[in-house]
Scaffold this motif. Sequence first.
Motif, mmCIF file in Angstrom:
data_model
loop_
_atom_site.group_PDB
_atom_site.id
_atom_site.type_symbol
_atom_site.label_atom_id
_atom_site.label_comp_id
_atom_site.label_asym_id
_atom_site.label_seq_id
_atom_site.Cartn_x
_atom_site.Cartn_y
_atom_site.Cartn_z
ATOM 1 N N PHE A 297 -30.509 15.972 -12.507
ATOM 2 C CA PHE A 297 -30.315 17.330 -11.997
ATOM 3 C C PHE A 297 -29.460 17.299 -10.731
ATOM 4 O O PHE A 297 -29.594 16.405 -9.897
ATOM 5 N N SER A 298 -28.611 18.295 -10.618
ATOM 6 C CA SER A 298 -27.669 18.342 -9.493
ATOM 7 C C SER A 298 -27.731 19.698 -8.803
ATOM 8 O O SER A 298 -27.758 20.737 -9.456
ATOM 9 N N VAL A 299 -27.753 19.665 -7.469
ATOM 10 C CA VAL A 299 -27.615 20.906 -6.703
ATOM 11 C C VAL A 299 -26.146 21.172 -6.392
ATOM 12 O O VAL A 299 -25.799 22.223 -5.866
ATOM 13 N N PHE A 300 -25.299 20.195 -6.701
ATOM 14 C CA PHE A 300 -23.869 20.365 -6.512
ATOM 15 C C PHE A 300 -23.287 20.984 -7.788
ATOM 16 O O PHE A 300 -23.456 20.450 -8.881
ATOM 17 N N GLY A 301 -22.594 22.093 -7.625
ATOM 18 C CA GLY A 301 -22.035 22.789 -8.770
ATOM 19 C C GLY A 301 -20.645 23.307 -8.474
ATOM 20 O O GLY A 301 -19.859 22.658 -7.773
ATOM 21 N N ILE A 302 -20.329 24.506 -8.979
ATOM 22 C CA ILE A 302 -18.949 24.972 -8.859
ATOM 23 C C ILE A 302 -18.552 25.263 -7.412
ATOM 24 O O ILE A 302 -17.376 25.131 -7.063
ATOM 25 N N ARG A 303 -19.513 25.655 -6.564
ATOM 26 C CA ARG A 303 -19.152 25.902 -5.168
ATOM 27 C C ARG A 303 -18.708 24.614 -4.491
ATOM 28 O O ARG A 303 -17.681 24.576 -3.811
ATOM 29 N N GLU A 304 -19.499 23.550 -4.679
ATOM 30 C CA GLU A 304 -19.118 22.264 -4.105
ATOM 31 C C GLU A 304 -17.873 21.720 -4.795
ATOM 32 O O GLU A 304 -17.044 21.047 -4.170
ATOM 33 N N GLY A 305 -17.732 22.024 -6.095
ATOM 34 C CA GLY A 305 -16.527 21.615 -6.804
ATOM 35 C C GLY A 305 -15.286 22.278 -6.243
ATOM 36 O O GLY A 305 -14.207 21.675 -6.185
ATOM 37 N N LEU A 306 -15.431 23.525 -5.813
ATOM 38 C CA LEU A 306 -14.318 24.227 -5.175
ATOM 39 C C LEU A 306 -13.926 23.530 -3.877
ATOM 40 O O LEU A 306 -12.737 23.307 -3.597
ATOM 41 N N ILE A 307 -14.932 23.159 -3.070
ATOM 42 C CA ILE A 307 -14.659 22.437 -1.824
ATOM 43 C C ILE A 307 -13.979 21.107 -2.138
ATOM 44 O O ILE A 307 -13.003 20.715 -1.477
ATOM 45 N N TYR A 308 -14.486 20.398 -3.142
ATOM 46 C CA TYR A 308 -13.912 19.103 -3.523
ATOM 47 C C TYR A 308 -12.431 19.250 -3.853
ATOM 48 O O TYR A 308 -11.613 18.390 -3.490
ATOM 49 N N GLY A 309 -12.083 20.332 -4.525
ATOM 50 C CA GLY A 309 -10.692 20.555 -4.898
ATOM 51 C C GLY A 309 -9.784 20.807 -3.712
ATOM 52 O O GLY A 309 -8.559 20.670 -3.832
ATOM 53 N N LEU A 310 -10.349 21.177 -2.572
ATOM 54 C CA LEU A 310 -9.555 21.421 -1.367
ATOM 55 C C LEU A 310 -9.315 20.159 -0.557
ATOM 56 O O LEU A 310 -8.495 20.158 0.366
ATOM 57 N N LEU A 311 -10.049 19.078 -0.878
ATOM 58 C CA LEU A 311 -9.976 17.872 -0.063
ATOM 59 C C LEU A 311 -8.709 17.071 -0.356
ATOM 60 O O LEU A 311 -8.284 16.965 -1.511
ATOM 61 N N PRO A 312 -8.129 16.464 0.678
ATOM 62 C CA PRO A 312 -7.020 15.532 0.428
ATOM 63 C C PRO A 312 -7.539 14.277 -0.263
ATOM 64 O O PRO A 312 -8.738 13.994 -0.251
ATOM 65 N N ALA A 313 -6.641 13.518 -0.847
ATOM 66 C CA ALA A 313 -7.026 12.348 -1.639
ATOM 67 C C ALA A 313 -7.838 11.348 -0.832
ATOM 68 O O ALA A 313 -8.818 10.780 -1.323
ATOM 69 N N TYR A 314 -7.472 11.132 0.439
ATOM 70 C CA TYR A 314 -8.193 10.136 1.237
ATOM 71 C C TYR A 314 -9.636 10.571 1.504
ATOM 72 O O TYR A 314 -10.541 9.736 1.586
ATOM 73 N N GLU A 315 -9.858 11.880 1.610
ATOM 74 C CA GLU A 315 -11.220 12.368 1.852
ATOM 75 C C GLU A 315 -12.050 12.284 0.572
ATOM 76 O O GLU A 315 -13.231 11.942 0.604
#
Length: 511
Positions: A297-315
């Motif tokens: 089970f994961s509490v990480f979903g589309i909201r965290e996925g949206l943040i992930y998509g904003l991160l630069p490759a090194y992050e």
Amino acid sequence: MTRWKELSGANERTAEMEPIGVVDIGSNSVRLVVYEGAVRAPTPVFNEKILCGLGRSVATTGSLGTEAVERALAALSRFRVISHILSVKNIRVIATAAVRDADNGGDFIERGERAIGAKIEVLSGETEARLAAQGIMMGFIDADGVAGDLGGGSLELIDLAQDHLNDAATLPLGGLRLIDTTGNKIERATEIIDGALASLPWLRNGAGRTFYAVGGTWRALAKMQMDRVGYPLRVMQGYRLTTREALDLCEQFRKSKKPFDLPGITGVARARREVLPFGALVLERLLRQMEPRQVVFSVFGIREGLIYGLLPAYERARDPLISFCEDYAALRARSVEHAYELCAWTDMLFSDPSLEETADERRLRHAACLLSDVGWRAHPDYRGEQSVNTIAHAGLGGVDHQGRIFLALSVFHRHETSEDTGALLSERLRSLVSKRVQRRAKILGAAIRAAHMLSIGMAGVIDQTPLSYENGALVLTLPPAYAALDGERLRRRFGALAELVGKRAEVRISG
């Protein structure tokens, strides 16, 4: 763990973060989450949802209900003010299945944008699935399996293997949609669910792998299971069940004549209970089709996925667990640089073949070192108890429950020398992990305890007091400048450490 000095910029990095808000307009709820910043391990500083039921009647009427729309608009207006109070300049607003499918979705978007004061992006089913997968990538390391995000209007499924996204689909199997479609007759839902899943032959690729369950309905099911078995951790992220355990839980809903009287359901919000039987049925039919090895089970979903998509490759490339622990140490420990030194100092301790560790065990040891001083402000009599509670229930990503327990027990033993002393929680946690994990936690806790007798929690000392193994002895070498630190208390703590690793204790003064 390398480049300790470079990593000590965590304080500055944390201070420079700008908050980012995500508003998720779902088929069941409208939620605002404000994160400290767009980083690898984002910490929510505000999280509120309002159950509006936008998708309750879309399947049969084609439209968003009037009352649901007004509730959602009121929520968006409230969230606009909250964002202003929290100085959130960067806010992303997304809408999912209900708004996407409704005839009056366009009108709602216009009114919603005025209420929230920002552009609303209506996600396609494919984008929802991709963001759900990115959420899993945010919260887990090297995730491999199928992720499923069950909302009120739809179910998004996507196959992911580490950083690669493969087959994906969106299906009209959300809890509210099934209630609407079947007239709240669960016996009518099985055929609908099976028919939709049969259209995805690639689901069989999930056999023997992990199914990552995302969404409030499935988390509510997991919470019921936790309550029923008296699970000591109240943390959903990374909680896992075997497929058989998950099927048994789901079957109870299908077979029960009174599903709302099932054990553990009182811990589930009333507004969530109506969709539980349908969510359980979707999960059951999905597991039977896919045959995964386990459900996580994961509490990480589309909201965290949206943040992930904003991160630069090194992050993105950073370890989410170490990233969180670095930032947490920067905020709570007396010296984050000392925490980095502990990682290197204990590297020497664990260099003995008898303490051989896997790469993941080494990573967990470093994480425990980074967290080892976060309870220093507590009363000395309660540092162990408070630390074990704080770490066991912290917002950690990139770690399973076994690893989380190791971190908590390690810091507990850094403060407490006896297993019979301190928090009841620590006793219950020990029952969930192997003897190997318990032993490693005791050794690491004893090592950190001894190190603090030298360093007093300050940097620049233990990097001059190396450990080594010689002729059956664990040797601690002190430079002349720190010779006066040698004494009864240091030798007692160091002796306890040496005994745990099966060696004689020897303290030397160099030169």
